[in-house]
Enzyme design. Structure first.
Site, PDB file in Angstrom:
ATOM      1  N   ASP A  11      -1.850  -5.988  -3.631  1.00  0.00           N
ATOM      2  CA  ASP A  11      -1.152  -4.746  -3.968  1.00  0.00           C
ATOM      3  C   ASP A  11      -0.083  -4.502  -2.905  1.00  0.00           C
ATOM      4  OD1 ASP A  11      -2.473  -3.652  -1.792  1.00  0.00           O
ATOM      5  OD2 ASP A  11      -3.552  -2.121  -2.922  1.00  0.00           O
ATOM      6  N   CYS A  68      -5.675  -6.436  -0.418  1.00  0.00           N
ATOM      7  CA  CYS A  68      -5.242  -5.042  -0.546  1.00  0.00           C
ATOM      8  C   CYS A  68      -5.482  -4.402   0.822  1.00  0.00           C
ATOM      9  CB  CYS A  68      -5.946  -4.316  -1.698  1.00  0.00           C
ATOM     10  SG  CYS A  68      -7.710  -4.045  -1.511  1.00  0.00           S
ATOM     11  N   GLY A  71      -9.240  -4.829   1.165  1.00  0.00           N
ATOM     12  CA  GLY A  71      -9.770  -6.035   0.511  1.00  0.00           C
ATOM     13  C   GLY A  71     -10.868  -5.690  -0.474  1.00  0.00           C
TER      14      GLY A  71
END
Ligand code: RB5
Length: 147
Positions: A11, A68, A71
């Site tokens: 992301d 992210c 994670g």
């Protein structure tokens, strides 16, 4: 490390971090296909965890790396795809064990919690460690049967 294809997904939590990870894996001889996201625009981690999960399941012999902030979210998303065993790891020992005991095929990393230096050690451990099989085989088979 043997040559392998890796699907990478993330992301917006660390675009530079992700780029470093990609470059590092390529420098080790892996073929890396980055499935996004590609900038710092806010996106939803489930979209990219799912993408990586489906790519790994659809391409035998491949593995995934999902990133992210923690994670956690993106690993949960990848784990929703049948056939995926995603392990969010903060150190190399966990990464090694996730391969030896859990036969993890996706590695989760938290860009806001795991330094790049540690992340590289984690990647080395994850991609150079084989599944031990034996008693772990039965457990992993059970994991994969959970719907
Ligand atoms: C996004 O800000 C953040 O929630 C995400 O990167 C991740 O940490 C979720 O698990």
């Amino acid at each position: 490390m043997s040559i392998q294809k890796i699907f990478l997904g993330n992301d917006h939590a660390g675009p530079k971090y992700v780029q470093e990870i990609k470059t590092y894996l390529e420098s080790k001889g892996f073929e890396v296909e980055h499935l996004g996201s590609f900038g710092d625009e806010s996106v939803d981690y489930p979209d990219f965890g799912e993408k990586v999960g489906r790519a790994v399941v659809g391409n035998e012999g491949t593995k995934g790396v999902v990133i992210c902030g923690t994670g956690i979210g993106i690993s949960i998303a990848a784990n929703k795809v049948r056939g995926i065993i995603a392990a969010n790891c903060r150190d190399e020992q966990m990464a090694e064990l996730s391969r030896q005991h859990n036969n993890a095929n996706v590695l989760g990393l938290g860009a806001r919690f795991v330094s790049l230096e540690t992340a590289k050690k984690i990647l080395d451990a994850f991609f150079s460690t084989d599944f031990e099989g034996g008693r772990h085989e039965r457990r992993v088979d059970k994991l994969l049967k959970i719907i």
